[in-house]
Design an enzyme around this catalytic site. Structure first.
Site, PDB file in Angstrom:
ATOM      1  N   HIS A 155       2.292   3.135  -2.994  1.00 25.87           N
ATOM      2  CA  HIS A 155       1.900   1.740  -2.711  1.00 25.87           C
ATOM      3  C   HIS A 155       0.665   1.331  -3.525  1.00 25.87           C
ATOM      4  O   HIS A 155      -0.391   1.048  -2.963  1.00 25.87           O
ATOM      5  CB  HIS A 155       1.650   1.549  -1.201  1.00 25.87           C
ATOM      6  CG  HIS A 155       1.797   0.115  -0.772  1.00 25.87           C
ATOM      7  ND1 HIS A 155       2.245  -0.273   0.460  1.00 25.87           N
ATOM      8  CD2 HIS A 155       1.519  -1.046  -1.429  1.00 25.87           C
ATOM      9  CE1 HIS A 155       2.253  -1.595   0.553  1.00 25.87           C
ATOM     10  NE2 HIS A 155       1.819  -2.085  -0.587  1.00 25.87           N
ATOM     11  N   THR A 189       8.793  -3.227  -5.069  1.00 23.30           N
ATOM     12  CA  THR A 189       7.329  -3.294  -4.950  1.00 23.30           C
ATOM     13  C   THR A 189       6.951  -4.306  -3.867  1.00 23.30           C
ATOM     14  O   THR A 189       5.825  -4.802  -3.848  1.00 23.30           O
ATOM     15  CB  THR A 189       6.661  -3.715  -6.286  1.00 23.30           C
ATOM     16  OG1 THR A 189       7.236  -4.942  -6.727  1.00 23.30           O
ATOM     17  CG2 THR A 189       6.820  -2.661  -7.353  1.00 23.30           C
ATOM     18  N   SER A 190       7.918  -4.630  -2.971  1.00 20.35           N
ATOM     19  CA  SER A 190       7.610  -5.644  -1.943  1.00 20.35           C
ATOM     20  C   SER A 190       7.111  -4.956  -0.669  1.00 20.35           C
ATOM     21  O   SER A 190       5.924  -4.648  -0.554  1.00 20.35           O
ATOM     22  CB  SER A 190       8.819  -6.549  -1.704  1.00 20.35           C
ATOM     23  OG  SER A 190       9.935  -5.808  -1.214  1.00 20.35           O
ATOM     24  N   ARG A 191       8.011  -4.707   0.262  1.00 17.53           N
ATOM     25  CA  ARG A 191       7.671  -3.949   1.463  1.00 17.53           C
ATOM     26  C   ARG A 191       8.791  -2.957   1.729  1.00 17.53           C
ATOM     27  O   ARG A 191       9.977  -3.263   1.525  1.00 17.53           O
ATOM     28  CB  ARG A 191       7.522  -4.884   2.671  1.00 17.53           C
ATOM     29  CG  ARG A 191       6.193  -5.642   2.711  1.00 17.53           C
ATOM     30  CD  ARG A 191       5.026  -4.707   3.027  1.00 17.53           C
ATOM     31  NE  ARG A 191       3.758  -5.399   3.149  1.00 17.53           N
ATOM     32  CZ  ARG A 191       2.875  -5.565   2.158  1.00 17.53           C
ATOM     33  NH1 ARG A 191       3.130  -5.100   0.954  1.00 17.53           N
ATOM     34  NH2 ARG A 191       1.734  -6.186   2.378  1.00 17.53           N
ATOM     35  N   GLU A 234       5.596   4.176   5.952  1.00 15.10           N
ATOM     36  CA  GLU A 234       4.486   4.721   5.164  1.00 15.10           C
ATOM     37  C   GLU A 234       3.533   5.463   6.077  1.00 15.10           C
ATOM     38  O   GLU A 234       3.274   4.991   7.184  1.00 15.10           O
ATOM     39  CB  GLU A 234       3.768   3.577   4.437  1.00 15.10           C
ATOM     40  CG  GLU A 234       4.673   2.953   3.393  1.00 15.10           C
ATOM     41  CD  GLU A 234       4.017   1.846   2.580  1.00 15.10           C
ATOM     42  OE1 GLU A 234       2.800   1.640   2.671  1.00 15.10           O
ATOM     43  OE2 GLU A 234       4.759   1.180   1.845  1.00 15.10           O
ATOM     44  N   GLY A 270       9.343 -15.821  -6.092  1.00 15.61           N
ATOM     45  CA  GLY A 270       8.037 -16.355  -5.677  1.00 15.61           C
ATOM     46  C   GLY A 270       7.011 -16.069  -6.764  1.00 15.61           C
ATOM     47  O   GLY A 270       7.367 -15.866  -7.931  1.00 15.61           O
ATOM     48  N   ARG A 271       5.765 -15.994  -6.343  1.00 18.03           N
ATOM     49  CA  ARG A 271       4.689 -15.831  -7.347  1.00 18.03           C
ATOM     50  C   ARG A 271       4.863 -14.563  -8.165  1.00 18.03           C
ATOM     51  O   ARG A 271       4.693 -14.564  -9.380  1.00 18.03           O
ATOM     52  CB  ARG A 271       3.319 -15.814  -6.651  1.00 18.03           C
ATOM     53  CG  ARG A 271       2.839 -17.184  -6.212  1.00 18.03           C
ATOM     54  CD  ARG A 271       1.416 -17.088  -5.687  1.00 18.03           C
ATOM     55  NE  ARG A 271       1.348 -16.111  -4.615  1.00 18.03           N
ATOM     56  CZ  ARG A 271       1.205 -16.430  -3.328  1.00 18.03           C
ATOM     57  NH1 ARG A 271       1.112 -17.679  -2.965  1.00 18.03           N
ATOM     58  NH2 ARG A 271       1.159 -15.492  -2.412  1.00 18.03           N
ATOM     59  N   ILE A 272       5.208 -13.441  -7.504  1.00 14.55           N
ATOM     60  CA  ILE A 272       5.326 -12.176  -8.247  1.00 14.55           C
ATOM     61  C   ILE A 272       6.646 -12.143  -9.024  1.00 14.55           C
ATOM     62  O   ILE A 272       6.678 -11.790 -10.198  1.00 14.55           O
ATOM     63  CB  ILE A 272       5.181 -10.968  -7.299  1.00 14.55           C
ATOM     64  CG1 ILE A 272       3.781 -10.988  -6.666  1.00 14.55           C
ATOM     65  CG2 ILE A 272       5.414  -9.643  -8.044  1.00 14.55           C
ATOM     66  CD1 ILE A 272       3.540  -9.955  -5.582  1.00 14.55           C
TER      67      ILE A 272
END
Ligand code: DGY
Length: 346
Positions: free
Chosen positions: A293, A244-246, A275, A163-165
């Site tokens: 995060h 670095t997503s979820r 978290e 995707g974008r990232i």
């Protein structure tokens, strides 16, 4: 303190947690603002109590806006989340209740891709452990065999979710002369694949062939534990995993076991299943780099996110269509009866 003009027609907005003053000032020009300027999330009980009687909310990803919350806050017209990810919002329930929900896409992609590379580099070269060692005073001078990490250049990078990232992570891999593989629900257009030099493969092939696996999928029921024991077993013993997503995209307990047993070499994590608490044993491992995060946490980007959320909220409360509306259905069809729709919003 923020200048507040009161007036019967000014909508009321709750800001649940500390955001930038500039964004608050923008909100305060149009709304009466109740800002929790402590950088601590409100408790679920406080959140509901403070949301009652408010038409707008600026929420952070640490606030859960469920159907139960929405049910108890019938005046809410818009919830504006300061994040691109919105797994903390029940968008379906909001749609059914005619509440607009927005996020902050687009502004954090490069920053998060940069940070993904921080983790790739730090986890591959053992930078954090080396820093700790140096500070401890134990370093007695250069040694050929000290802190041997693994090269990144010339290796295979596996991107889950282009995707974008993910695309920006791929773009940066060019500087490292890497072979880039990607996987995901859909294949990217051929032109994009050529530009990025990225080849589409199935998940299994990606896991088996990549030296570095980096995760950029959104959190959905389908991607929960996208990486668990079976996937970690497919990876190379020299591989690095970066997330670095979820957090819940990775089965954190399974990852701790794999890192402890050396089934993969190392990991770089910015997000966690529960978290702010890490899985048991995670912080004792040396072969993992742990960040709290902060993928999008550059001054420039966090300010843009904060302002974007304020703008979404003001738009929704002043009769304009919020630029980043997640549930445009609320402005039409059967849900319209719940939302006060102006001609500009349609
Ligand atoms: C997001 O926007 O979803 C990030 O995780 C927070 O920066």
């Amino acid at each position: 303190m923020h200048a507040q003009r009161s007036g019967p027609l000014r909508p009321k907005v709750l800001i649940t947690r500390k955001i930038f003053e500039e964004s608050i000032a923008h909100l305060a020009r149009h709304c009466d603002v109740d800002a929790n300027q402590r950088d601590v999330p409100l408790t679920p009980h406080e959140l509901i109590r403070k949301l009652q009687g408010k038409q707008g909310a600026i929420t952070l990803l640490t606030d859960t806006i469920s159907d139960a919350v929405l049910a108890r806050c019938p005046d809410l017209k818009i919830v504006s989340n300061v994040a691109v990810g919105f797994n903390n919002l029940d968008v379906k329930a909001a749609t059914e209740r005619g509440v607009m929900m927005t996020n902050t896409p687009g502004v954090l992609d490069d920053t998060t891709a940069d940070f993904t590379w921080c983790l790739i580099l730090a986890a591959s070269r053992g930078l954090v452990d080396a820093d700790r060692y140096f500070r401890s005073g134990r370093w007695k001078g250069w040694g050929l065999m000290q802190f041997l990490g693994r090269d990144i250049h010339g290796k295979t990078l596996g991107i889950c979710g282009l995707g974008r990232i993910g695309r920006r992570v791929a773009k940066r891999a060019k500087g490292f002369d890497m072979r880039v593989l990607y996987t995901g629900r859909t294949r990217a257009p051929e032109k994009l694949e050529r530009e990025l030099g990225a080849a589409f493969v199935d998940k299994r092939t990606l896991l088996k062939e990549s030296d570095i696996v980096t995760l950029h999928v959104p959190l959905t029921p389908d991607t929960t534990h996208y990486i668990s024991t079976a996937e970690l077993t497919l990876m190379k013993p020299t591989a690095v995993l970066v997330n670095t997503s979820r957090g819940p995209v990775v089965d954190e307990k399974a990852l701790v076991r794999a890192l402890r047993e050396g089934r993969i070499a190392s990991a770089g994590l910015d997000v966690y299943e529960r978290e702010p608490r890490p899985a048991s044993g995670l912080t004792r491992l040396k072969n993992v780099v742990l960040a709290p995060h902060i993928g999008s946490a550059s001054m420039e980007t966090r300010l843009r996110m904060s302002n974007m959320a304020a703008e979404n909220c003001v738009a929704g409360l002043t009769g304009r269509r919020p630029p980043n509306l997640l549930n445009p259905q609320v402005l039409k069809g059967k849900y319209k009866r719940f939302t006060k729709v102006t001609p500009e919003q349609k």
